[in-house]
Each structure stands twice: as structure tokens, then as C-alpha cells.
Design an enzyme around this catalytic site. Structure first.
Site, PDB file in Angstrom:
ATOM      1  N   ARG A 122     -17.732 -71.735  35.426  1.00 55.28           N
ATOM      2  CA  ARG A 122     -18.286 -72.601  36.489  1.00 55.28           C
ATOM      3  C   ARG A 122     -17.779 -74.043  36.423  1.00 55.28           C
ATOM      4  O   ARG A 122     -18.397 -74.952  36.956  1.00 55.28           O
ATOM      5  CB  ARG A 122     -19.825 -72.579  36.467  1.00 55.28           C
ATOM      6  CG  ARG A 122     -20.418 -71.218  36.750  1.00 55.28           C
ATOM      7  CD  ARG A 122     -21.912 -71.319  37.012  1.00 55.28           C
ATOM      8  NE  ARG A 122     -22.466 -70.016  37.331  1.00 55.28           N
ATOM      9  CZ  ARG A 122     -23.022 -69.199  36.433  1.00 55.28           C
ATOM     10  NH1 ARG A 122     -23.078 -69.569  35.163  1.00 55.28           N
ATOM     11  NH2 ARG A 122     -23.513 -68.028  36.797  1.00 55.28           N
ATOM     12  N   LYS A 144      -8.513 -81.548  45.264  1.00 51.39           N
ATOM     13  CA  LYS A 144      -8.386 -80.350  46.099  1.00 51.39           C
ATOM     14  C   LYS A 144      -7.623 -79.295  45.313  1.00 51.39           C
ATOM     15  O   LYS A 144      -6.500 -79.543  44.869  1.00 51.39           O
ATOM     16  CB  LYS A 144      -7.632 -80.664  47.391  1.00 51.39           C
ATOM     17  CG  LYS A 144      -8.499 -81.134  48.529  1.00 51.39           C
ATOM     18  CD  LYS A 144      -7.669 -81.158  49.801  1.00 51.39           C
ATOM     19  CE  LYS A 144      -8.495 -81.569  50.990  1.00 51.39           C
ATOM     20  NZ  LYS A 144      -7.687 -81.565  52.227  1.00 51.39           N
ATOM     21  N   GLU A 186       5.341 -86.667  52.154  1.00 51.49           N
ATOM     22  CA  GLU A 186       3.990 -87.174  51.890  1.00 51.49           C
ATOM     23  C   GLU A 186       3.995 -88.698  51.745  1.00 51.49           C
ATOM     24  O   GLU A 186       3.037 -89.370  52.136  1.00 51.49           O
ATOM     25  CB  GLU A 186       3.420 -86.524  50.624  1.00 51.49           C
ATOM     26  CG  GLU A 186       3.245 -85.013  50.713  1.00 51.49           C
ATOM     27  CD  GLU A 186       2.064 -84.574  51.572  1.00 51.49           C
ATOM     28  OE1 GLU A 186       1.324 -85.453  52.088  1.00 51.49           O
ATOM     29  OE2 GLU A 186       1.870 -83.356  51.742  1.00 51.49           O
ATOM     30  N   LYS A 230      -4.002 -92.829  48.350  1.00 50.49           N
ATOM     31  CA  LYS A 230      -4.784 -91.606  48.147  1.00 50.49           C
ATOM     32  C   LYS A 230      -6.097 -91.922  47.437  1.00 50.49           C
ATOM     33  O   LYS A 230      -7.167 -91.427  47.815  1.00 50.49           O
ATOM     34  CB  LYS A 230      -3.966 -90.591  47.342  1.00 50.49           C
ATOM     35  CG  LYS A 230      -4.656 -89.246  47.088  1.00 50.49           C
ATOM     36  CD  LYS A 230      -4.488 -88.299  48.257  1.00 50.49           C
ATOM     37  CE  LYS A 230      -5.186 -86.967  48.044  1.00 50.49           C
ATOM     38  NZ  LYS A 230      -4.286 -85.885  47.616  1.00 50.49           N
ATOM     39  N   GLU A 240     -13.962 -84.733  52.036  1.00 47.40           N
ATOM     40  CA  GLU A 240     -13.480 -84.574  53.408  1.00 47.40           C
ATOM     41  C   GLU A 240     -14.602 -84.463  54.429  1.00 47.40           C
ATOM     42  O   GLU A 240     -14.599 -83.613  55.322  1.00 47.40           O
ATOM     43  CB  GLU A 240     -12.543 -83.363  53.516  1.00 47.40           C
ATOM     44  CG  GLU A 240     -11.471 -83.556  54.586  1.00 47.40           C
ATOM     45  CD  GLU A 240     -10.383 -82.510  54.509  1.00 47.40           C
ATOM     46  OE1 GLU A 240     -10.245 -81.768  55.474  1.00 47.40           O
ATOM     47  OE2 GLU A 240      -9.670 -82.455  53.500  1.00 47.40           O
ATOM     48  N   ARG A 244     -11.359 -88.724  54.852  1.00 45.41           N
ATOM     49  CA  ARG A 244     -10.319 -88.015  54.091  1.00 45.41           C
ATOM     50  C   ARG A 244      -9.485 -87.080  54.966  1.00 45.41           C
ATOM     51  O   ARG A 244      -8.368 -86.719  54.622  1.00 45.41           O
ATOM     52  CB  ARG A 244     -10.956 -87.244  52.930  1.00 45.41           C
ATOM     53  CG  ARG A 244      -9.919 -86.619  52.027  1.00 45.41           C
ATOM     54  CD  ARG A 244     -10.487 -86.144  50.706  1.00 45.41           C
ATOM     55  NE  ARG A 244      -9.458 -85.480  49.927  1.00 45.41           N
ATOM     56  CZ  ARG A 244      -9.574 -85.106  48.673  1.00 45.41           C
ATOM     57  NH1 ARG A 244     -10.700 -85.332  48.025  1.00 45.41           N
ATOM     58  NH2 ARG A 244      -8.585 -84.506  48.050  1.00 45.41           N
ATOM     59  N   ASN A 248      -4.550 -85.246  56.199  1.00 47.11           N
ATOM     60  CA  ASN A 248      -3.947 -84.021  56.724  1.00 47.11           C
ATOM     61  C   ASN A 248      -2.940 -84.294  57.842  1.00 47.11           C
ATOM     62  O   ASN A 248      -2.508 -83.360  58.525  1.00 47.11           O
ATOM     63  CB  ASN A 248      -5.043 -83.080  57.246  1.00 47.11           C
ATOM     64  CG  ASN A 248      -5.900 -82.540  56.120  1.00 47.11           C
ATOM     65  OD1 ASN A 248      -5.392 -82.012  55.141  1.00 47.11           O
ATOM     66  ND2 ASN A 248      -7.208 -82.700  56.240  1.00 47.11           N
ATOM     67  N   HIS A 251      -0.158 -81.893  58.687  1.00 45.24           N
ATOM     68  CA  HIS A 251      -0.431 -80.640  57.990  1.00 45.24           C
ATOM     69  C   HIS A 251      -0.937 -79.528  58.904  1.00 45.24           C
ATOM     70  O   HIS A 251      -0.816 -78.352  58.565  1.00 45.24           O
ATOM     71  CB  HIS A 251      -1.450 -80.873  56.869  1.00 45.24           C
ATOM     72  CG  HIS A 251      -0.892 -81.627  55.698  1.00 45.24           C
ATOM     73  ND1 HIS A 251      -0.346 -82.889  55.830  1.00 45.24           N
ATOM     74  CD2 HIS A 251      -0.789 -81.304  54.380  1.00 45.24           C
ATOM     75  CE1 HIS A 251       0.057 -83.305  54.638  1.00 45.24           C
ATOM     76  NE2 HIS A 251      -0.194 -82.363  53.749  1.00 45.24           N
ATOM     77  N   HIS A 255       1.092 -76.417  58.166  1.00 47.23           N
ATOM     78  CA  HIS A 255       0.549 -75.237  57.491  1.00 47.23           C
ATOM     79  C   HIS A 255       0.800 -73.967  58.293  1.00 47.23           C
ATOM     80  O   HIS A 255       1.092 -72.902  57.726  1.00 47.23           O
ATOM     81  CB  HIS A 255      -0.958 -75.406  57.263  1.00 47.23           C
ATOM     82  CG  HIS A 255      -1.291 -76.283  56.099  1.00 47.23           C
ATOM     83  ND1 HIS A 255      -2.567 -76.736  55.853  1.00 47.23           N
ATOM     84  CD2 HIS A 255      -0.520 -76.791  55.097  1.00 47.23           C
ATOM     85  CE1 HIS A 255      -2.563 -77.481  54.761  1.00 47.23           C
ATOM     86  NE2 HIS A 255      -1.340 -77.532  54.292  1.00 47.23           N
ATOM     87  N   HIS A 268       6.742 -77.173  51.296  1.00 49.11           N
ATOM     88  CA  HIS A 268       5.556 -77.747  51.942  1.00 49.11           C
ATOM     89  C   HIS A 268       5.888 -79.058  52.657  1.00 49.11           C
ATOM     90  O   HIS A 268       5.523 -79.265  53.814  1.00 49.11           O
ATOM     91  CB  HIS A 268       4.456 -77.972  50.896  1.00 49.11           C
ATOM     92  CG  HIS A 268       3.259 -78.697  51.427  1.00 49.11           C
ATOM     93  ND1 HIS A 268       2.449 -78.171  52.412  1.00 49.11           N
ATOM     94  CD2 HIS A 268       2.749 -79.921  51.132  1.00 49.11           C
ATOM     95  CE1 HIS A 268       1.487 -79.040  52.681  1.00 49.11           C
ATOM     96  NE2 HIS A 268       1.648 -80.100  51.927  1.00 49.11           N
TER      97      HIS A 268
END
Length: 364
Positions: A122, A144, A186, A230, A240, A244, A248, A251, A255, A268
Site C-alpha cells: 500500500r 504521477k 516537454e 513543474k 490535478e 495542474r 497536459n 498531450h 496520447h 512520447h
């Protein structure tokens, strides 16, 4: 040249240390964070060949008990099967809740190790030691983590902040040129969404497509300003809930392009470059952004050696369908991050599908 950036969070703040040659101080730096004795270092065969033994030697010198494991390289291995292998190794080495997984590699390794650490017992400690430009400026920071589902990128994941991030710019020397270019996507993103001074510095640079052309001083500045951007955003919005989402930028369509090409055609960052071109043009079509600014952005993307066109074999209708599987879809509406000026963006779900299709068609 060195810098330390703080990511300020309500529960567990941490530092990003950026310094040439710092890989050999990994153990010493981790000792200062007060972690448990057992460490599992995870990398891929190529990265481990270059830097694995140095990292392990540093950890052992600092008194850590170290095991290591290499996962195959590549986005297509970013799956639950790979995570299962990490669980097996964690069990075999009796990792405890005070133990630490160290991710030595690019974004794929960082995401997978972060997710394994988030879910083993956990949640155990994770330290990020990024070796690609993309991981240094983006994926190693902010917590993330995740893996891909066959129908979409990073659909399975968790937020799990690292205890520490160590960035050694010298490891970029062994980074393939294509990977360096992918990371520049990025960096350009931060210039568009947050940092006009960074954008101007990139614009003023003659070359961005290969590390050997970029001065060490600019690399340090790129790393520091990108990581600071960042850190600023994550400190204001860890999970997010609002701000935040601007990270993206590029993206959403990026994606979709990655998943439709089964993560084999584009890196990417290359897909994000295409996504930024699309988002910029959508913003122009909606009257949010000046055409001159999108031309500046696209010129910078090209200067970094990144693609700006869609391959002819990707159906536009398939991209539109894939957008519905994006993690940012809310009440069935696709949310886009769109620029309003260089350094400022907004998040909107009011983008007509016809506009998306029209822009994508113009990018063939």
C-alpha cells in the site's frame, strides 16, 4: 553549477537536486532523507550498463542493502505484466514499508517503478534518478505513476510522490539524439504554458536538436527552469484538481497518436510535439491565440527536430474516437489545454469536434 528545487506539498515535501556528477552522491543524498535500509534499484539493460554499478556502489557506500532488477526498455513494456515482475522481486527481497525503490532510467522506468512503489504494501518510498531529458524535466517530478492499457496511455496509475529526485546532467551524454529531441518537447511546453523567459531563451538558441550543440549553461538553465515550473504547478495542485491540468498541453492529441500507433512509431515527446501543433492551431481557430504566436511555437518545435505533421495512415476519425478514452474527459467532454499567449494557457471543454477534425486534416 548546481541547484536545489523544493516541491512544497501538504503531506510530504521533497527536493530536486540538479548537479553535474551527482550520481556518485546518490547514496549520501538518500541518507539525508532518512529512508529504510533496503533498496531495490530498477533500470533497463542499456541504462544499467552505463550507470547501474555506479549507483549501486554509491548506495552501498552509504550503508544501504541493495538489490537490482532490469526491465525491458520501451513504452510497449509499460504494462501490468512488468509491474507483476517488480512485485515478485520485491517479495523475493523482502521489501518492507520502510524500504525504497529507486528508478534509474527514463520516463517509462520512472512511471512503472513509481506505480510499483505506490501499490506494494500500500505504498513504500520511491526515489527518482531520471536519465533522459524528458524524465528530468517532467515525469520524474510530481508523483504521477502508471502503466498503459491496450486502449489508452497511463489509464492505470496512482499519485505517489518521490521522497527525492536526483538529476545529473552528465548522464545525458549517453542519451540517443532522438531521445534528447523528444525531451525538448516537454521543455518547449513549459515555455508555452508558464515561462516566457524560457521560451525566449530557446528561441534565441541556434541549435536544440542535439545535446552536443547546446551549451552546458543552457542545459543547466533548461533543467532548472523546467523543474521549477513543474514544482510550482504541482505545489499549487498536487492531484490535478485544477491548475495542474495545464501540464497536459499537447498531450490530449499526443496520447491518442501514441496509442493508435501502438507506442511503436513515436516517442512520447514526438507525439506531444504533434499535439502542441494541433492545440495551437485549435486555439487560433477559436480566436484564443494569434497566428503569429502559433508560428513561433511551431518554428521552435521544428528547430528541436520534432515532427509537426500527422502520418497519413492514422485516420482522423480514429483520433476523435481515441480522445474519448483520455483521462481528462469529464462528463463525456474532451478537455483541451489551449494557449492564449506565450506563457499563458486555459483549459476548456468547448472545442467543437468539427474544429478538431479540420485542424487534424490540415496537419497531414
Amino acid at each position: 553549477m548546481s541547484s536545489v528545487i523544493k516541491v512544497n506539498l501538504p503531506e510530504q515535501s521533497y527536493e530536486i537536486a540538479i548537479a553535474p556528477g551527482s550520481l556518485d552522491q546518490l547514496g549520501e543524498q538518500m541518507s539525508g532523507v532518512k529512508l529504510g535500509q533496503k533498496v531495490l534499484l530498477v533500470s533497463n539493460p542499456m541504462i544499467f550498463k552505463h550507470y547501474g554499478e555506479r549507483a549501486i556502489a554509491s548506495l552501498k557506500k552509504a550503508g544501504f542493502e541493495v538489490a537490482s532488477y532490469n526491465l525491458p526498455a520501451g513504452e510497449r513494456y509499460k504494462t501490468l505484466n512488468s509491474i507483476q515482475k517488480l512485485y515478485d522481486i520485491a517479495l523475493e527481497n523482502r521489501l518492507e514499508r520502510s524500504s525504497t525503490m529507486v528508478a534509474l532510467g527514463g520516463g517509462v522506468i520512472g512511471d512503472m517503478v513509481g506505480f510499483a512503489a505506490a501499490t506494494w504494501l500500500r505504498g513504500i518510498n520511491v526515489v527518482q534518478v531520471p536519465t533522459s531529458l524528458l524524465a528530468m524535466v517532467d515525469s520524474a517530478i510530481g508523483g504521477k505513476t502508471g502503466v498503459n492499457h491496450p486502449h489508452g496511455k497511463n489509464l492505470i496509475g496512482a499519485f505517489h510522490q518521490p521522497r527525492f529526485v536526483l538529476i545529473d546532467p552528465e548522464v545525458l551524454k549517453t542519451l540517443p539524439a532522438r531521445e534528447f529531441r523528444a525531451g525538448m518537447a516537454e521543455v518547449i511546453k513549459y515555455g508555452v504554458i508558464w515561462d516566457t523567459e524560457l521560451f525566449d531563451q530557446l528561441e534565441a538558441s541556434k541549435h536544440l536538436e542535439q545535446l552536443r550543440y547546446v551549451k552546458a549553461e543552457l542545459i543547466q538553465n533548461i533543467l532548472t527552469r523546467s523543474c521549477q515550473a513543474k514544482a510550482d504547478v504541482v505545489s499549487k495542485d498536487e492531484k490535478e484538481a485544477g491548475l495542474r491540468a495545464i501540464l497536459n498541453y499537447g498531450h490530449t492529441i499526443g496520447h491518442a497518436v501514441e496509442s493508435l500507433t501502438e507506442y511503436r512509431m513515436f516517442k512520447h515527446g514526438e507525439a506531444v510535439g504533434i499535439g502542441m501543433v494541433a492545440a495551437g492551431q485549435i486555439a487560433v481557430e477559436l480566436g484564443l491565440w494569434q497566428a503569429a504566436d502559433t508560428e513561433r511555437q511551431n518554428a521552435l518545435i521544428k528547430k528541436a527536430g520534432l515532427p509537426t505533421k500527422l502520418p497519413a495512415n492514422i485516420e482522423i476519425a480514429a483520433i476523435i474516437d481515441a480522445l474519448q478514452l483520455d483521462k481528462k474527459v469529464k462528463s463525456g467532454k474532451v478537455r483541451f489545454v489551449l494557449p492564449t499567449q506565450i506563457g499563458v494557457v486555459k483549459v476548456t471543454d468547448e472545442v467543437p469536434p468539427d474544429t478538431i477534425s479540420q485542424v487534424l486534416a490540415s496537419m497531414r
